[in-house]
Design a protein around this motif. Structure first.
Motif, PDB file in Angstrom:
ATOM      1  N   GLU A  66       0.760  -1.232   0.136  1.00 25.18           N
ATOM      2  CA  GLU A  66       0.192  -0.082   0.148  1.00 25.18           C
ATOM      3  C   GLU A  66       0.948   1.046  -0.020  1.00 25.18           C
ATOM      4  O   GLU A  66       0.526   2.106  -0.640  1.00 25.18           O
ATOM      5  N   LYS A  67       2.027   1.197   0.694  1.00 24.45           N
ATOM      6  CA  LYS A  67       2.720   2.489   0.742  1.00 24.45           C
ATOM      7  C   LYS A  67       3.494   2.965  -0.477  1.00 24.45           C
ATOM      8  O   LYS A  67       3.731   3.847  -0.766  1.00 24.45           O
ATOM      9  N   GLN A 118      -6.818  -1.556  -4.176  1.00 21.40           N
ATOM     10  CA  GLN A 118      -6.131  -1.402  -2.900  1.00 21.40           C
ATOM     11  C   GLN A 118      -7.121  -1.275  -1.760  1.00 21.40           C
ATOM     12  O   GLN A 118      -7.211  -1.686  -0.678  1.00 21.40           O
ATOM     13  N   ASN A 123      -6.297  -3.524   1.326  1.00 23.72           N
ATOM     14  CA  ASN A 123      -6.314  -2.916   2.559  1.00 23.72           C
ATOM     15  C   ASN A 123      -7.035  -3.800   3.777  1.00 23.72           C
ATOM     16  O   ASN A 123      -6.378  -3.851   4.662  1.00 23.72           O
ATOM     17  N   SER A 126      -4.279  -6.198   4.183  1.00 24.47           N
ATOM     18  CA  SER A 126      -3.154  -5.584   5.120  1.00 24.47           C
ATOM     19  C   SER A 126      -3.441  -5.253   6.556  1.00 24.47           C
ATOM     20  O   SER A 126      -2.410  -5.414   7.496  1.00 24.47           O
ATOM     21  N   GLU A 252      -4.087   2.028  10.575  1.00 25.15           N
ATOM     22  CA  GLU A 252      -3.759   1.278   9.546  1.00 25.15           C
ATOM     23  C   GLU A 252      -3.813  -0.231   9.935  1.00 25.15           C
ATOM     24  O   GLU A 252      -3.910  -1.002   8.917  1.00 25.15           O
ATOM     25  N   LEU A 283      -7.776   6.801   2.339  1.00 25.73           N
ATOM     26  CA  LEU A 283      -7.848   5.565   1.535  1.00 25.73           C
ATOM     27  C   LEU A 283      -8.889   5.888   0.249  1.00 25.73           C
ATOM     28  O   LEU A 283      -8.736   5.300  -1.023  1.00 25.73           O
ATOM     29  N   ARG A 286      -7.336   7.253  -2.467  1.00 28.30           N
ATOM     30  CA  ARG A 286      -6.001   6.736  -3.248  1.00 28.30           C
ATOM     31  C   ARG A 286      -6.126   6.424  -4.696  1.00 28.30           C
ATOM     32  O   ARG A 286      -5.377   6.888  -5.541  1.00 28.30           O
TER      33      ARG A 286
END
Length: 367
Positions: A66-67, A118, A123, A126, A252, A283, A286
């Motif tokens: 994600e980063k 994502q 997410n 994650s 996060e 988010l 994004r």
């Protein structure tokens, strides 16, 4: 003229493969670096075996994906546009009457698709694996049995009640499970409305069960009245062990689908949900940020062959992407501190990046 479906698929496939290739390279480098750092930290921990260390490193992969995804989109798009321009494919396409906006549509759609994947799929995965990483880190590297650590002053909680709020203080957390929390040395301050103190409860032990706090050996104090002792007493609650754990964790570690209900819960209980609200809107923005990275890459690379110092142009694109991306931390800090509205701090980086890419392309392109 309209761009043909064949050309659309070709450009989209070309850009998508480049982005995924750069992403795999970045993730590989990060995985190696994380593994080395965790091995160093686990050097003096006999329980932290190599298997545990690599489990921790692997658990961080979705989070790091994600980063670095905006960087992967930026670098992958730049590489793809550089290659297409160097092979004269974009030159021939422009000569056939296809404008820059038309052949940029497939890469933009790819960026939107990656952004949606994502937010909706990567997410949540994650958040689950990052919670596992923090649990393993607390157990094997920090020597804690739980990620819910006590501060030097103890554990403080707050919850909403039917007639106001209750503040719960505990000196010790004895045990913690998925549905129960055992506290010792507990004090509860109950308030009516916002700040009218009504009751204080001192208990030797408090056990969080589904829907209620179960207090043992409790003394109840009312202002101006004699204190009362109860071997057991109950206090209704909407808190759960999972919600308490989440309140101690960073935003996060929460799934996109759980953030909005959790924000509402925090605000009803009187907590500050600014960090979670900023993360939620970040988010949502994004996909827009990924589209902006594609436009910035196009603005710096589509006409690089007409300029003499190619390295400066590509370097300028990379530097611009880094500056725009890392400025999100500064804007986010302003949002957390209350300097700007949280929603604005979350959407501003993507909006500014998109406007910069569009304005630059409008200045450089004639179609």
């Amino acid at each position: 003229m309209r761009i043909s479906p064949t050309l659309t698929l070709y450009f989209g496939k070309h850009v998508l493969i480049s982005i995924l290739g750069i992403l795999a390279l970045l993730i590989g480098l990060i995985l190696v670096g994380d593994a080395i750092e965790l091995l160093r930290r686990a050097g003096g921990k006999p329980d932290a075996t190599i298997g545990i260390v690599f489990q921790m490193a692997a658990s961080r992969i979705p989070f790091m994906t994600e980063k670095v995804l905006p960087f992967a989109v930026l670098f992958g798009s730049m590489y793809s546009f550089w290659k297409l321009t160097g092979n004269q494919e974009l030159v021939v396409t422009r000569a056939a009457g296809v404008s820059a906006w038309q052949f940029l549509l497939p890469p933009i759609l790819c960026a939107l698709l990656l952004g949606a994947i994502q937010v909706m799929a990567l997410n949540p995965l994650s958040s689950i694996l990052l919670q596992r990483y923090e649990t393993l880190e607390a157990r094997y590297l920090q020597g804690n049995s739980s990620v819910m650590n006590l501060s030097s002053s103890g554990l403080w909680l707050r919850q909403g009640t039917q007639d106001g709020q209750a503040v719960i203080y505990a000196r010790e957390v004895r045990s913690q499970a998925s549905d129960r929390i055992d506290l010792r040395g507990v004090t509860v301050f109950r308030f009516q409305n916002a700040d009218d103190f009504t009751t204080r409860i001192d208990a030797q032990r408090a056990l969080l069960e589904p829907g209620t706090w179960h207090f043992y050996d409790a003394w109840t104090f009312h202002p101006g009245q004699t204190s009362e002792f109860s071997s057991e007493m109950m206090l209704p609650t909407n808190l759960t062990a999972r919600k308490i754990q989440d309140s101690f964790a960073s935003p996060e570690t929460m799934s996109f689908w759980d953030l909005k209900p959790f924000i509402n819960l925090l605000e009803r209980a009187g907590f500050n949900a600014t960090r979670h609200r900023i993360h939620f809107h970040s988010l949502l923005s994004r996909p827009l940020l990924l589209c902006a990275m594609v436009l910035i890459a196009a603005a710096f690379c589509l006409k690089f062959s007409r300029r003499r110092r190619v390295s400066l142009v590509i370097g300028g694109g990379v530097a611009t992407g880094f500056i725009l991306y890392f400025c999100t931390d500064v804007i986010s800090a302003l949002g957390v501190s209350g300097g700007i509205p949280p929603v604005l701090s979350a959407w501003a980086p993507a909006g500014i990046s998109l406007l910069l890419g569009v304005s630059t392309l409008l200045h450089l392109e004639d179609g």
